[in-house]
Design a protein around this motif. Structure first.
Motif, PDB file in Angstrom:
ATOM      1  N   THR A 108      25.345 -28.376  99.194  1.00 47.32           N
ATOM      2  CA  THR A 108      25.228 -27.037  99.766  1.00 47.32           C
ATOM      3  C   THR A 108      26.322 -26.145  99.212  1.00 47.32           C
ATOM      4  O   THR A 108      27.496 -26.555  99.157  1.00 47.32           O
ATOM      5  N   HIS A 109      25.955 -24.917  98.816  1.00 44.43           N
ATOM      6  CA  HIS A 109      26.950 -23.916  98.459  1.00 44.43           C
ATOM      7  C   HIS A 109      26.803 -22.728  99.398  1.00 44.43           C
ATOM      8  O   HIS A 109      25.724 -22.134  99.511  1.00 44.43           O
ATOM      9  N   LEU A 110      27.890 -22.394 100.085  1.00 44.33           N
ATOM     10  CA  LEU A 110      27.929 -21.216 100.949  1.00 44.33           C
ATOM     11  C   LEU A 110      28.496 -20.065 100.123  1.00 44.33           C
ATOM     12  O   LEU A 110      29.677 -20.057  99.776  1.00 44.33           O
ATOM     13  N   SER A 111      27.634 -19.116  99.787  1.00 42.67           N
ATOM     14  CA  SER A 111      28.022 -18.029  98.895  1.00 42.67           C
ATOM     15  C   SER A 111      28.868 -16.994  99.625  1.00 42.67           C
ATOM     16  O   SER A 111      29.092 -17.087 100.836  1.00 42.67           O
ATOM     17  N   ARG A 112      29.304 -16.008  98.903  1.00 44.05           N
ATOM     18  CA  ARG A 112      30.120 -14.966  99.512  1.00 44.05           C
ATOM     19  C   ARG A 112      29.348 -14.166 100.548  1.00 44.05           C
ATOM     20  O   ARG A 112      29.937 -13.498 101.402  1.00 44.05           O
ATOM     21  N   PHE A 113      28.017 -14.217 100.519  1.00 44.08           N
ATOM     22  CA  PHE A 113      27.203 -13.498 101.487  1.00 44.08           C
ATOM     23  C   PHE A 113      27.019 -14.277 102.786  1.00 44.08           C
ATOM     24  O   PHE A 113      26.464 -13.740 103.747  1.00 44.08           O
ATOM     25  N   ALA A 114      27.435 -15.533 102.828  1.00 45.75           N
ATOM     26  CA  ALA A 114      27.324 -16.323 104.055  1.00 45.75           C
ATOM     27  C   ALA A 114      28.473 -15.968 104.999  1.00 45.75           C
ATOM     28  O   ALA A 114      29.555 -15.563 104.572  1.00 45.75           O
ATOM     29  N   VAL A 170      21.688 -23.029  98.080  1.00 47.33           N
ATOM     30  CA  VAL A 170      22.654 -21.939  98.229  1.00 47.33           C
ATOM     31  C   VAL A 170      22.259 -21.094  99.433  1.00 47.33           C
ATOM     32  O   VAL A 170      21.118 -20.623  99.531  1.00 47.33           O
ATOM     33  N   ARG A 171      23.211 -20.913 100.350  1.00 49.30           N
ATOM     34  CA  ARG A 171      22.981 -20.044 101.505  1.00 49.30           C
ATOM     35  C   ARG A 171      23.522 -18.655 101.156  1.00 49.30           C
ATOM     36  O   ARG A 171      24.695 -18.512 100.818  1.00 49.30           O
ATOM     37  N   ALA A 172      22.658 -17.649 101.231  1.00 51.92           N
ATOM     38  CA  ALA A 172      23.027 -16.310 100.752  1.00 51.92           C
ATOM     39  C   ALA A 172      22.941 -15.243 101.833  1.00 51.92           C
ATOM     40  O   ALA A 172      22.991 -14.053 101.524  1.00 51.92           O
ATOM     41  N   ASN A 173      22.797 -15.652 103.089  1.00 54.58           N
ATOM     42  CA  ASN A 173      22.897 -14.700 104.186  1.00 54.58           C
ATOM     43  C   ASN A 173      23.014 -15.474 105.489  1.00 54.58           C
ATOM     44  O   ASN A 173      22.790 -16.679 105.544  1.00 54.58           O
ATOM     45  N   GLY A 174      23.384 -14.773 106.550  1.00 57.18           N
ATOM     46  CA  GLY A 174      23.442 -15.396 107.867  1.00 57.18           C
ATOM     47  C   GLY A 174      24.594 -16.364 108.010  1.00 57.18           C
ATOM     48  O   GLY A 174      25.496 -16.437 107.166  1.00 57.18           O
ATOM     49  N   GLY A 175      24.556 -17.105 109.116  1.00 58.87           N
ATOM     50  CA  GLY A 175      25.628 -18.046 109.402  1.00 58.87           C
ATOM     51  C   GLY A 175      25.156 -19.128 110.336  1.00 58.87           C
ATOM     52  O   GLY A 175      24.035 -19.644 110.192  1.00 58.87           O
ATOM     53  N   ALA A 176      25.988 -19.444 111.332  1.00 60.85           N
ATOM     54  CA  ALA A 176      25.685 -20.563 112.220  1.00 60.85           C
ATOM     55  C   ALA A 176      24.549 -20.270 113.179  1.00 60.85           C
ATOM     56  O   ALA A 176      24.118 -21.163 113.908  1.00 60.85           O
ATOM     57  N   GLN A 177      24.039 -19.026 113.190  1.00 61.30           N
ATOM     58  CA  GLN A 177      22.906 -18.720 114.073  1.00 61.30           C
ATOM     59  C   GLN A 177      21.575 -19.196 113.497  1.00 61.30           C
ATOM     60  O   GLN A 177      20.557 -19.196 114.186  1.00 61.30           O
ATOM     61  N   ALA A 178      21.559 -19.599 112.229  1.00 60.52           N
ATOM     62  CA  ALA A 178      20.332 -20.122 111.640  1.00 60.52           C
ATOM     63  C   ALA A 178      19.941 -21.428 112.331  1.00 60.52           C
ATOM     64  O   ALA A 178      20.803 -22.172 112.819  1.00 60.52           O
TER      65      ALA A 178
END
Length: 440
Positions: free
Chosen positions: A80-86, A42-50
């Motif tokens: 992969t789950h992109l959460s609302r914080f992604a 689960v991705r819980a912050n950030g975006g494509a800059q990771a």
């Protein structure tokens, strides 16, 4: 009684970087997913800059940005789950999916679920982000140039107009939002680089909505009930939007706060092992304070997957900064275990420089008096900017690093070491305490 099965507190895992990023979150998640089957990363912050580099034992390499770093797990890809914080960038996700497919991952998009509430980062955000950073000249903040900060800023200013993942399934609504976005950014920040085409973006976003599974707020709680997950953090605590050294920070909460919030909302508060990741030396990309910086270490410790980049700037290297990492631990509320990466670096330092590796145990300020830094109790960017000013003038108090650096780091930070990496792959890891048993 909830009727749910009893679960161990360490069932879920939260992986957080205790530095400025690049510590090894990707290899840590890859190792966890090789040891045990998880329901999702689960991705819980950030975006494509990771940029989380994973090298498999057979030599395949991928830099994970939005896909979870469990995608190359030996027993098969972990979803992969992109959460609302992604912050989701469909263009970048498509490019990443193409590379994963070239590495033998079948239908990467089928692995992805996305919360409809997550923000969409668009080419307009990216163009204005780059224009702003270029205009700063020598005072650059160190942006990755991917538009994540502009996405967050626009959503805070005009929440009703900010494009979301859910809008991608509704072209008419999304078209209206994109036109408003382009007009607003042109009026308030200039047009940036080029002029993206609305209709082309709509086609891409519609294809994205058709290829991945869009889910609502009920999905993640059900997933957490059904199986353990790994929350993979992006960037590092020392870049946190509120605890980092302003203005050289990210518009993202990089501590464990977001994963813990998602767990609490699902009634799973306290049911995760928090894993902090740290190198045997301290690094950062681009502008901002790095008190222990030593250019000679950068020469002695070249990086295959990190270097100078157009927007982030140079990859900078310094001696292990215990002061900064203790600050990060306090800012994120502590961790349960550590993963130490680049354990082979001290020996390489000796071989290349002829000197024993060192670590920083304290700072002195501009007045030569001891300088202590602590996280603020409440969000205060003016306070964080004053901390930044003090750190720019600070000097490190350096001492010899002990012969067994990984164990010494754990002892110095007061956290048990879970795994030690002496190379880039999961096979280069020696596990210690608390690693989940293999469960298929």
């Amino acid at each position: 009684m909830s009727g749910r099965p009893d679960r161990r507190a360490e069932e879920h895992a939260v992986v957080v970087d205790l530095g400025f990023g690049d510590a090894g979150k990707g290899v840590t998640v890859d190792l966890l997913c090789a040891r045990r089957r998880f329901g999702a990363v689960v991705r819980a912050n950030g975006g494509a800059q990771a940029a989380h580099n994973v090298v498999t034992p057979d030599g395949r390499h991928h830099t994970f940005a939005q896909f979870g770093s469990g995608t190359l797990a030996p027993s098969g890809p972990v979803p992969t789950h992109l959460s609302r914080f992604a912050v989701v960038d469909p263009f970048a996700l498509a490019a990443e999916a193409r590379h994963l497919a070239s590495l033998g991952v079948p239908d990467p998009f089928a692995l992805v679920t996305v919360d409809r509430r997550a923000l969409i980062s668009t080419p307009w955000h990216q163009a204005v982000n780059r224009a702003r950073e270029r205009a700063r000249g020598a005072d650059r903040h160190g942006s990755c140039g991917m538009g994540v900060g502009e996405t967050m800023a626009y959503a805070l200013t005009r929440p009703g107009d900010a494009p979301t993942v859910g809008d991608c399934a509704h072209p008419g609504r999304l078209r209206r939002k994109l036109l408003r976005l382009a007009e607003y950014l042109a009026e308030h920040a200039g047009r940036g680089e080029g002029s993206p085409d609305v209709e082309e973006c709509l086609l891409t976003y519609r294809a994205f909505a058709d290829r991945v599974r869009l889910v609502d707020e009920r999905y993640l709680p059900a997933l957490l009930d059904a199986s353990p997950v790994v929350f993979e953090g992006a960037q590092g605590v020392l870049l946190d939007e509120w605890h980092g050294f302003h203005p050289h920070t990210t518009w993202s909460t990089t501590t464990t706060a977001n994963p813990l919030t998602l767990l609490a909302e699902a009634g799973r508060e306290g049911e995760a092992r928090r894993i902090g990741v740290v190198r045997t030396y301290t690094t950062r990309h681009g502008a901002g304070p790095l008190v222990t910086e030593d250019p000679a270490l950068g020469v002695a410790l070249p990086e295959r997957h990190n270097g100078t980049r157009p927007w982030q700037g140079a990859f900078r290297v310094g001696h292990l900064d215990l002061v900064a990492h203790r600050y990060a631990l306090e800012a994120t509320g502590g961790v349960d275990t550590l993963v130490v990466t680049h354990a082979d670096a001290p020996d390489r330092m000796r071989a290349e420089t002829g000197a024993a590796p060192r670590w920083c145990t304290g700072y002195t300020g501009a007045d030569a008096a001891p300088l202590r830094i602590t996280p603020g109790a409440v969000p205060d960017l003016d306070r964080q900017e004053r901390v930044t000013t003090a750190l720019v003038a600070a000097r490190p108090v350096l001492g010899a690093m002990p012969d067994e650096p990984a164990d010494a780091i754990g002892e110095a930070l007061g956290v048990p070491v879970e795994a030690v990496f002496s190379g880039p792959t999961r096979e280069d890891a020696r596990t210690r305490t608390g690693v989940p048993a293999v469960s298929r």
